[in-house]
Design a protein around this motif. Structure first.
Motif, PDB file in Angstrom:
ATOM      1  N   ASN A 133     -33.631  -4.600 -42.303  1.00  0.00           N
ATOM      2  CA  ASN A 133     -35.002  -5.106 -42.100  1.00  0.00           C
ATOM      3  C   ASN A 133     -35.300  -6.292 -42.999  1.00  0.00           C
ATOM      4  OD1 ASN A 133     -35.739  -3.284 -40.153  1.00  0.00           O
ATOM      5  ND2 ASN A 133     -36.717  -1.845 -41.573  1.00  0.00           N
ATOM      6  N   ARG A 134     -34.855  -6.167 -44.266  1.00  0.00           N
ATOM      7  CA  ARG A 134     -35.182  -7.171 -45.273  1.00  0.00           C
ATOM      8  C   ARG A 134     -34.561  -8.535 -44.939  1.00  0.00           C
ATOM      9  NH1 ARG A 134     -33.218  -5.864 -51.178  1.00  0.00           N
ATOM     10  NH2 ARG A 134     -34.069  -3.832 -50.749  1.00  0.00           N
ATOM     11  N   LEU A 135     -33.459  -8.513 -44.218  1.00  0.00           N
ATOM     12  CA  LEU A 135     -32.707  -9.736 -43.941  1.00  0.00           C
ATOM     13  C   LEU A 135     -33.473 -10.732 -43.070  1.00  0.00           C
ATOM     14  CD1 LEU A 135     -29.845 -10.620 -44.724  1.00  0.00           C
ATOM     15  CD2 LEU A 135     -29.133  -9.900 -42.457  1.00  0.00           C
ATOM     16  N   ASP A 136     -34.316 -10.211 -42.192  1.00  0.00           N
ATOM     17  CA  ASP A 136     -35.086 -11.060 -41.289  1.00  0.00           C
ATOM     18  C   ASP A 136     -34.183 -11.989 -40.473  1.00  0.00           C
ATOM     19  OD1 ASP A 136     -37.469 -11.721 -40.119  1.00  0.00           O
ATOM     20  OD2 ASP A 136     -37.771 -13.477 -41.405  1.00  0.00           O
ATOM     21  N   HIS A 137     -33.115 -11.434 -39.959  1.00  0.00           N
ATOM     22  CA  HIS A 137     -32.146 -12.159 -39.123  1.00  0.00           C
ATOM     23  C   HIS A 137     -31.707 -11.164 -38.048  1.00  0.00           C
ATOM     24  CE1 HIS A 137     -29.140 -15.394 -38.571  1.00  0.00           C
ATOM     25  NE2 HIS A 137     -28.339 -14.423 -38.168  1.00  0.00           N
ATOM     26  N   PRO A 138     -31.391 -11.615 -36.829  1.00  0.00           N
ATOM     27  CA  PRO A 138     -30.999 -10.629 -35.811  1.00  0.00           C
ATOM     28  C   PRO A 138     -29.770  -9.813 -36.221  1.00  0.00           C
ATOM     29  CG  PRO A 138     -31.458 -12.762 -34.811  1.00  0.00           C
ATOM     30  CD  PRO A 138     -31.476 -12.980 -36.296  1.00  0.00           C
ATOM     31  N   VAL A 139     -29.925  -8.513 -36.164  1.00  0.00           N
ATOM     32  CA  VAL A 139     -28.829  -7.597 -36.512  1.00  0.00           C
ATOM     33  C   VAL A 139     -28.597  -6.660 -35.334  1.00  0.00           C
ATOM     34  CG1 VAL A 139     -28.050  -5.730 -38.047  1.00  0.00           C
ATOM     35  CG2 VAL A 139     -29.422  -7.615 -38.978  1.00  0.00           C
ATOM     36  N   VAL A 140     -27.334  -6.513 -34.958  1.00  0.00           N
ATOM     37  CA  VAL A 140     -26.978  -5.474 -33.989  1.00  0.00           C
ATOM     38  C   VAL A 140     -26.335  -4.354 -34.797  1.00  0.00           C
ATOM     39  CG1 VAL A 140     -25.601  -4.880 -31.967  1.00  0.00           C
ATOM     40  CG2 VAL A 140     -26.657  -7.158 -32.138  1.00  0.00           C
ATOM     41  N   LEU A 141     -27.035  -3.251 -34.882  1.00  0.00           N
ATOM     42  CA  LEU A 141     -26.546  -2.104 -35.650  1.00  0.00           C
ATOM     43  C   LEU A 141     -25.852  -1.159 -34.678  1.00  0.00           C
ATOM     44  CD1 LEU A 141     -26.345  -0.161 -38.051  1.00  0.00           C
ATOM     45  CD2 LEU A 141     -28.680   0.593 -37.529  1.00  0.00           C
ATOM     46  N   PHE A 142     -24.527  -1.129 -34.764  1.00  0.00           N
ATOM     47  CA  PHE A 142     -23.737  -0.314 -33.829  1.00  0.00           C
ATOM     48  C   PHE A 142     -23.350   0.978 -34.536  1.00  0.00           C
ATOM     49  CE2 PHE A 142     -20.172   1.322 -31.582  1.00  0.00           C
ATOM     50  CZ  PHE A 142     -20.301   0.908 -30.275  1.00  0.00           C
ATOM     51  N   LEU A 143     -23.831   2.095 -34.026  1.00  0.00           N
ATOM     52  CA  LEU A 143     -23.498   3.396 -34.622  1.00  0.00           C
ATOM     53  C   LEU A 143     -22.429   4.079 -33.790  1.00  0.00           C
ATOM     54  CD1 LEU A 143     -27.072   4.678 -35.568  1.00  0.00           C
ATOM     55  CD2 LEU A 143     -25.372   3.592 -37.059  1.00  0.00           C
ATOM     56  N   ASP A 144     -21.253   4.157 -34.366  1.00  0.00           N
ATOM     57  CA  ASP A 144     -20.136   4.838 -33.720  1.00  0.00           C
ATOM     58  C   ASP A 144     -20.216   6.301 -34.166  1.00  0.00           C
ATOM     59  OD1 ASP A 144     -17.730   5.955 -33.027  1.00  0.00           O
ATOM     60  OD2 ASP A 144     -16.489   4.379 -33.902  1.00  0.00           O
ATOM     61  N   VAL A 145     -20.705   7.146 -33.257  1.00  0.00           N
ATOM     62  CA  VAL A 145     -20.930   8.555 -33.629  1.00  0.00           C
ATOM     63  C   VAL A 145     -19.908   9.468 -32.934  1.00  0.00           C
ATOM     64  CG1 VAL A 145     -23.380   8.209 -34.157  1.00  0.00           C
ATOM     65  CG2 VAL A 145     -22.733   8.868 -31.838  1.00  0.00           C
ATOM     66  N   ALA A 146     -18.652   8.972 -32.849  1.00  0.00           N
ATOM     67  CA  ALA A 146     -17.607   9.693 -32.115  1.00  0.00           C
ATOM     68  C   ALA A 146     -17.454  11.145 -32.589  1.00  0.00           C
ATOM     69  CB  ALA A 146     -16.274   8.953 -32.260  1.00  0.00           C
ATOM     70  N   TYR A 147     -17.683  11.402 -33.889  1.00  0.00           N
ATOM     71  CA  TYR A 147     -17.415  12.741 -34.445  1.00  0.00           C
ATOM     72  C   TYR A 147     -18.692  13.503 -34.782  1.00  0.00           C
ATOM     73  CZ  TYR A 147     -12.738  10.843 -34.744  1.00  0.00           C
ATOM     74  OH  TYR A 147     -11.528  10.290 -34.418  1.00  0.00           O
ATOM     75  N   ILE A 148     -19.815  13.034 -34.288  1.00  0.00           N
ATOM     76  CA  ILE A 148     -21.099  13.577 -34.764  1.00  0.00           C
ATOM     77  C   ILE A 148     -21.248  15.075 -34.516  1.00  0.00           C
ATOM     78  CG2 ILE A 148     -22.450  13.083 -32.655  1.00  0.00           C
ATOM     79  CD1 ILE A 148     -24.699  12.098 -34.642  1.00  0.00           C
ATOM     80  N   GLU A 149     -20.638  15.588 -33.452  1.00  0.00           N
ATOM     81  CA  GLU A 149     -20.825  17.009 -33.156  1.00  0.00           C
ATOM     82  C   GLU A 149     -20.121  17.912 -34.172  1.00  0.00           C
ATOM     83  OE1 GLU A 149     -23.107  17.831 -31.359  1.00  0.00           O
ATOM     84  OE2 GLU A 149     -23.391  16.218 -29.905  1.00  0.00           O
ATOM     85  N   TYR A 150     -19.245  17.336 -35.000  1.00  0.00           N
ATOM     86  CA  TYR A 150     -18.555  18.141 -36.009  1.00  0.00           C
ATOM     87  C   TYR A 150     -19.187  17.982 -37.389  1.00  0.00           C
ATOM     88  CZ  TYR A 150     -15.239  18.974 -32.362  1.00  0.00           C
ATOM     89  OH  TYR A 150     -14.685  19.372 -31.173  1.00  0.00           O
ATOM     90  N   ILE A 196     -17.558  11.846 -25.046  1.00  0.00           N
ATOM     91  CA  ILE A 196     -17.269  13.269 -24.817  1.00  0.00           C
ATOM     92  C   ILE A 196     -15.858  13.631 -25.311  1.00  0.00           C
ATOM     93  CG2 ILE A 196     -18.786  13.252 -22.781  1.00  0.00           C
ATOM     94  CD1 ILE A 196     -16.260  13.841 -21.070  1.00  0.00           C
ATOM     95  N   SER A 197     -15.127  12.649 -25.844  1.00  0.00           N
ATOM     96  CA  SER A 197     -13.742  12.918 -26.248  1.00  0.00           C
ATOM     97  C   SER A 197     -13.639  14.060 -27.255  1.00  0.00           C
ATOM     98  CB  SER A 197     -13.111  11.665 -26.863  1.00  0.00           C
ATOM     99  OG  SER A 197     -12.960  10.666 -25.895  1.00  0.00           O
ATOM    100  N   LYS A 198     -14.321  13.911 -28.391  1.00  0.00           N
ATOM    101  CA  LYS A 198     -14.182  14.922 -29.456  1.00  0.00           C
ATOM    102  C   LYS A 198     -15.205  16.032 -29.273  1.00  0.00           C
ATOM    103  CE  LYS A 198     -12.296  11.171 -31.060  1.00  0.00           C
ATOM    104  NZ  LYS A 198     -10.914  10.833 -31.145  1.00  0.00           N
ATOM    105  N   GLY A 199     -16.454  15.648 -29.070  1.00  0.00           N
ATOM    106  CA  GLY A 199     -17.541  16.629 -29.036  1.00  0.00           C
ATOM    107  C   GLY A 199     -17.362  17.681 -27.954  1.00  0.00           C
TER     108      GLY A 199
END
Ligand code: PLP
Length: 403
Positions: A204-221, A248-251
């Motif tokens: 937020n502080r950066l004030d520049h366009p940011v694409v925040l990519f969350l790779d949650v491949a293992y989140i179910e564990y 759906i690979s891991k989860g």
């Protein structure tokens, strides 16, 4: 030879596959009980068999052949996207407007996002411990990786993170931040709520366009509370577009069905509509529409409430098995050798010479994966007893100062 100039001399020699093949070959000679194969990134039971969930398999077996046979819609079946959203976010919906598209595995989600939200030659910012294919995707798409220390002193080096973000802001239209959390591959690190909130405040502080990519491949564990991070996303300003890549690979233990959903979260409907359109084009121009089987499977499971509840129970039992393996490993290994672990399939041990250490371990019939900064241990594929033996082997090497 016909390969394009830029591809000449290249070969696929992923060290994970090489060491896995060596472990299998050694098992044939020494007997499978003697060999520890900690290279495999899939959940295995204590006999080395792949774990699947009975409730999920029941739906899989009962899927109608005809309904699986046609092409799926280019953006995915609506029932699949609804199911994926419900499983992924659960009770932790951030309350931001969201759109999703089906993609051919989490890998395609990363690929499409990088291709569509950065320019050729741009840097992708990720942590210094990272999953190897991030580099492969960057290479294939003509992008480069830049990293910040994930675990320099027990947690992310936020000063370096912020500094690098600022540098990139001077050079690129978008900053693409690729974060694999919770249950990071290869360390098992998960950002705490506080760390995650801090990362958002820096975006937020950066004030520049940011694409925040969350790779949650293992989140179910990851432990249940880890999904609380999703609620924090509502703090982001409109300069940040969040993408969440849910596979759906891991989860659901359906690695081979190549099915995932990529979600975009933003308050502006035009941003979301643009996301859907460019992802449809990328599906069309790469792998086509996504496996009907994988999508119908998830949609079917979600609609069968009893089976869905049974799936969750099975998942929890296996999550506990994984936690026990990690406990044994971390109780045995000498303090300071392994990177801080919180959840998931993998642990990592730092090393000055990871390749050499992996070769030494092979002499004891232990097969692991050397990375740039250390060695990956796939706890997901080891029994508790094997996890203990691997930790002891590291201790011995540390005592001989060979790590
Ligand atoms: N992200 C990470 C960190 C992974 O380890 C994997 C698979 O191993 C993926 C994404 C993508 O998995 P898939 O393409 O099977 O969904």
């Amino acid at each position: 030879m016909f390969a394009a100039q830029s591809k000449r001399g290249q070969s696929f020699n992923d060290i994970i596959f090489i060491n896995n093949a060596q472990a299998r070959a050694r098992s044939r000679i020494a007997g499978s009980g003697a060999v520890i194969n900690g290279t495999i990134g899939a959940l295995l039971d204590d006999n080395g068999e792949i774990v699947t969930f009975q409730a999920v398999d029941r739906i899989h077996r009962d899927l109608d052949v005809r309904s699986q046979s046609p092409y799926a819609p280019m953006g995915g079946y609506p029932a699949f996207l609804e199911a994926a959203e419900a499983y992924c976010f659960g009770e932790n919906h951030p309350g931001l407007p969201m759109r999703g598209v089906a993609v051919s595995g989490g890998l395609a989600g990363i690929h499409h996002a990088i291709l569509n939200y950065t320019e050729p030659g741009d840097f992708i910012l990720t942590s210094d411990w990272f999953w190897g294919p991030y580099q492969a995707i960057a290479d294939e798409t003509g992008r480069k990786l830049k990293t910040f220390p994930l675990l320099a002193s027990g947690g992310p080096d936020w000063a370096r993170f912020e500094e690098t973000m600022k540098e990139l802001a001077c050079e690129q239209a978008n900053i693409f931040l690729l974060m694999n959390t919770p249950a990071h591959n290869p360390t098992g690190y998960s950002l705490s709520d506080e760390e995650f909130a801090h990362m958002l405040s820096l975006c937020n502080r950066l004030d520049h366009p940011v694409v925040l990519f969350l790779d949650v491949a293992y989140i179910e564990y990851a432990e249940a509370g880890r999904k609380d991070i999703f609620k924090l996303l509502s703090r982001l300003t409109d300069k940040v577009l969040t993408l969440v890549d849910y596979s759906i690979s891991k989860g659901f233990a359906k690695y081979g069905l190549r099915t995932a959903a990529l979600f975009a979260l933003h308050r502006d409907d035009d941003v979301l509509e643009e996301f859907v359109q460019i992802m449809l084009l990328s599906n069309r121009g790469t792998y086509g529409s996504v496996s009907s089987t994988g999508q119908l499977l998830l949609a079917g499971l979600y609609q069968e409430k009893d089976l869905s509840a049974r799936y969750r129970e099975e998942l929890e039992q296996w999550r506990i098995v994984l936690t026990r393996r990690a406990q044994v490993f971390f109780e045995t290994i000498l303090p300071g050798l392994a990177m801080p672990y919180r959840d998931g399939f993998f642990a990592a041990v730092s090393s000055r010479d990871p390749r050499q250490v992996c070769e030494k371990l092979k002499e004891d019939d232990i097969f692991l994966v050397p990375l740039g900064k250390g060695i990956r241990v796939a706890l997901c594929s080891l029994s508790c007893e094997q996890s203990r033996r691997v930790a002891e082997a590291f201790n011995t090497l540390a005592e001989k100062e060979c790590l």
